[in-house]
Design a protein around this motif. Structure first.
Motif, PDB file in Angstrom:
ATOM      1  N   THR A 171      -8.406 -60.028  23.937  1.00  0.00           N
ATOM      2  CA  THR A 171      -8.742 -61.440  23.959  1.00  0.00           C
ATOM      3  C   THR A 171      -8.102 -62.085  25.174  1.00  0.00           C
ATOM      4  N   GLY A 172      -8.680 -63.190  25.600  1.00  0.00           N
ATOM      5  CA  GLY A 172      -8.146 -63.914  26.746  1.00  0.00           C
ATOM      6  C   GLY A 172      -9.069 -65.048  27.141  1.00  0.00           C
ATOM      7  N   GLN A 173      -8.912 -65.477  28.386  1.00  0.00           N
ATOM      8  CA  GLN A 173      -9.713 -66.564  28.917  1.00  0.00           C
ATOM      9  C   GLN A 173     -10.785 -66.002  29.837  1.00  0.00           C
ATOM     10  N   CYS A 174     -11.906 -66.732  29.966  1.00  0.00           N
ATOM     11  CA  CYS A 174     -12.980 -66.284  30.850  1.00  0.00           C
ATOM     12  C   CYS A 174     -13.644 -67.475  31.525  1.00  0.00           C
ATOM     13  N   LYS A 175     -14.319 -67.153  32.612  1.00  0.00           N
ATOM     14  CA  LYS A 175     -15.118 -68.138  33.336  1.00  0.00           C
ATOM     15  C   LYS A 175     -16.552 -67.666  33.302  1.00  0.00           C
ATOM     16  N   SER A 176     -17.489 -68.606  33.554  1.00  0.00           N
ATOM     17  CA  SER A 176     -18.890 -68.239  33.426  1.00  0.00           C
ATOM     18  C   SER A 176     -19.781 -69.059  34.336  1.00  0.00           C
ATOM     19  N   ASP A 177     -20.909 -68.425  34.694  1.00  0.00           N
ATOM     20  CA  ASP A 177     -21.983 -69.139  35.382  1.00  0.00           C
ATOM     21  C   ASP A 177     -23.136 -69.380  34.407  1.00  0.00           C
ATOM     22  N   ALA A 178     -22.865 -69.167  33.114  1.00  0.00           N
ATOM     23  CA  ALA A 178     -23.917 -69.231  32.101  1.00  0.00           C
ATOM     24  C   ALA A 178     -24.605 -70.589  32.081  1.00  0.00           C
ATOM     25  N   ALA A 179     -25.918 -70.526  31.878  1.00  0.00           N
ATOM     26  CA  ALA A 179     -26.715 -71.751  31.740  1.00  0.00           C
ATOM     27  C   ALA A 179     -26.430 -72.361  30.375  1.00  0.00           C
ATOM     28  N   ALA A 180     -26.005 -73.601  30.385  1.00  0.00           N
ATOM     29  CA  ALA A 180     -25.712 -74.304  29.136  1.00  0.00           C
ATOM     30  C   ALA A 180     -26.059 -75.773  29.323  1.00  0.00           C
ATOM     31  N   ALA A 181     -26.143 -76.501  28.223  1.00  0.00           N
ATOM     32  CA  ALA A 181     -26.478 -77.927  28.279  1.00  0.00           C
ATOM     33  C   ALA A 181     -25.441 -78.702  29.088  1.00  0.00           C
ATOM     34  N   ALA A 182     -24.177 -78.295  28.994  1.00  0.00           N
ATOM     35  CA  ALA A 182     -23.092 -78.907  29.758  1.00  0.00           C
ATOM     36  C   ALA A 182     -22.268 -77.780  30.374  1.00  0.00           C
ATOM     37  N   PRO A 183     -21.547 -78.050  31.452  1.00  0.00           N
ATOM     38  CA  PRO A 183     -20.711 -76.995  32.048  1.00  0.00           C
ATOM     39  C   PRO A 183     -19.753 -76.414  31.006  1.00  0.00           C
ATOM     40  N   LEU A 184     -19.628 -75.095  31.021  1.00  0.00           N
ATOM     41  CA  LEU A 184     -18.728 -74.433  30.074  1.00  0.00           C
ATOM     42  C   LEU A 184     -17.313 -74.500  30.610  1.00  0.00           C
ATOM     43  N   ARG A 185     -16.414 -75.028  29.795  1.00  0.00           N
ATOM     44  CA  ARG A 185     -15.019 -75.158  30.205  1.00  0.00           C
ATOM     45  C   ARG A 185     -14.117 -74.556  29.148  1.00  0.00           C
TER      46      ARG A 185
END
Length: 156
Positions: free
Chosen positions: A92-106
């Motif tokens: 487990t941990g933290q991640c970043k993404s370029d995933a398409a979503a309704a709002a920026p994923l934070r």
């Protein structure tokens, strides 16, 4: 009333390396392939020079009922494995993404499990499961299924 300190979760000797695709038929539709791809190369040796788990993790999702895109681990906070005949690892941990979503994923956090059920794709396939949540605790993406590929998890 006494004050207590929360228990720390300590990582144990663990190692996993490999990649592959998981196809989930129920997660396929006209706009989604129903596949998530995983690439993992993680390790931790409490007796080694590294004080913390290290490595890389990438999950690319293209499934309905979740964000589509690439999630890359920015930290590995906990890694544990167990078993000899079909070693299983959790991280487990933290991640970043370029995933398409309704709002920026934070503030995304991930959980991954890999059960190494076979060597060289013989017999029972490896099983991979993952879940990703945003900083508000909302599920962003998830999936679990048999792996087409191979992820080697070190016996523990």
């Amino acid at each position: 009333m006494s004050t207590t300190i929360p228990a720390f979760h300590a990582s144990g000797f663990s190692r996993a390396k490999g990649k592959g695709d998981v196809f989930i038929d129920s997660r396929k539709d006209a706009a989604s392939s129903g596949i998530f791809h995983i690439e993992i190369d993680v390790h931790f040796d409490p007796a080694g020079a590294d004080n913390y788990p290290a490595g890389s993790l990438l999950i690319k999702t293209d499934m309905n009922d979740g964000a589509k895109g690439v999630f890359i681990a920015s930290s590995i906070e906990l890694i544990n494995s167990y078993g000899k005949l079909n070693p299983t690892i959790y991280l487990t941990g933290q991640c970043k993404s370029d995933a398409a979503a309704a709002a920026p994923l934070r503030g995304c956090r991930y959980w991954v499990m890999v059960a190494n059920n076979s060597r060289e794709n013989k017999g029972t396939p490896d099983i991979v499961g993952f879940c990703i949540h945003d900083r508000n605790g909302n599920r962003v993406a998830y999936g679990t299924g048999p792996l087409k590929g191979d992820i080697d998890v070190a016996p523990n």
